[in-house]
Motif scaffolding. Sequence first.
Motif, short mmCIF file in Angstrom:
data_model
loop_
_atom_site.label_atom_id
_atom_site.label_comp_id
_atom_site.label_asym_id
_atom_site.label_seq_id
_atom_site.Cartn_x
_atom_site.Cartn_y
_atom_site.Cartn_z
N ASN A 180 0.82 -1.21 0.00
CA ASN A 180 0.00 0.00 0.00
C ASN A 180 0.86 1.26 0.00
O ASN A 180 0.49 2.27 -0.59
N ARG A 181 2.01 1.17 0.65
CA ARG A 181 2.92 2.32 0.65
C ARG A 181 3.35 2.64 -0.78
O ARG A 181 3.45 3.78 -1.18
N GLU A 224 0.43 4.20 -2.73
CA GLU A 224 0.19 5.60 -2.43
C GLU A 224 1.22 6.52 -3.04
O GLU A 224 0.95 7.70 -3.26
#
Lengths: 213, 131
Positions: free
Chosen positions: A116-117, A120
């Motif tokens: 998810n990092r 993003e």
Amino acid sequence: MSTFNEVWRKLQSKEYRSAFVKAQFKRLVPFQIRALRKQRGWSQEELAECSRLTQGVISRAEDSDYGNLTVNTILKIADGFDVAFVGRFAAFSELDEWFIDLSERTVQIPNFEEENRFFETGRLFSRRVSRTRRMPRSGRKLGTRLVYIDTRRPTQLPNAGQRQLSLPLSGPIGDFEKTALKLIPQPQTKGDARLSCLVQPTPVNRAQIGGGI
Amino acid sequence: MAYWKFLDYITEDRHNPILEWYTTLETDVRAAFDVLVQDLSGTEDWDAPKPRKRKYRLLRRRHIGLCELIFRVGNRKFRPLGVLISENREFIFLGGCEHRRFFSIPANAFDEALRLKSLFEQGRGATREHV
């Protein structure tokens, strides 16, 4: 160590193929559980706690001789690692990926938070494109970002089936980045019949990837 | 990507003991053996599991110096035999057998492996990559 050609030769026998799939399946899940746990530096107790299981269950799940590992347990362990578990049918030609090249070093599966990092920061894309194993049309110019894939027919080369060369990375890059950014298919070195992937350290434009498909 | 290398010992008269044993095995045993070799070659630390669950064992007493790999197919136990060279991360196959409680098949497998080990240590014969 076995090569693709040698294993492929053995697979000519239907009886061997069946036995091989069975033996490999029994090995694959315990091997991955052990490798992922090691990668995260967890003990069996820690994984058991995350998976809401007991240490004994984890111990058995890591034992390839234990024959009663249930899907329910596997799903709980996947939940503990925060990764997906995809049981899917596969072609024998994917042997390289799930048998020959499989080692603790290659089992690098990031959990959702890590992925998810990357999402993003705009560096995570669908891996669908990299799964297309076709040769690019000859004569086409391939830039570092723009990729064309000929989906009509794979090119037959004299030494088709030989293992592909591993391509060097273009710079220092972490294990997870290797996995997450393994997106852009590049043309194979002359003589290889299969498409390999080059890790791109910079994000790419999704529209450009889809160009030739 | 492999951590360990598996080699076959080839005798001076060009016999490959592990291959000769392999060809006597049933198909499902062959597949299990191939998978075991692949499993171990991709496993960095063979000692990570508890001793009882390890896939190898260093032999003692009469057959000291030999190492056996351990796998089973159903209720049958099999023991590929060889020499473990931990410093180089190599395992050299010298033969194999099916393990029963009080005997092995072939019966002289361990003694034969020990004999081949001494030949290997004398520099006789050769090795080649296991396939």
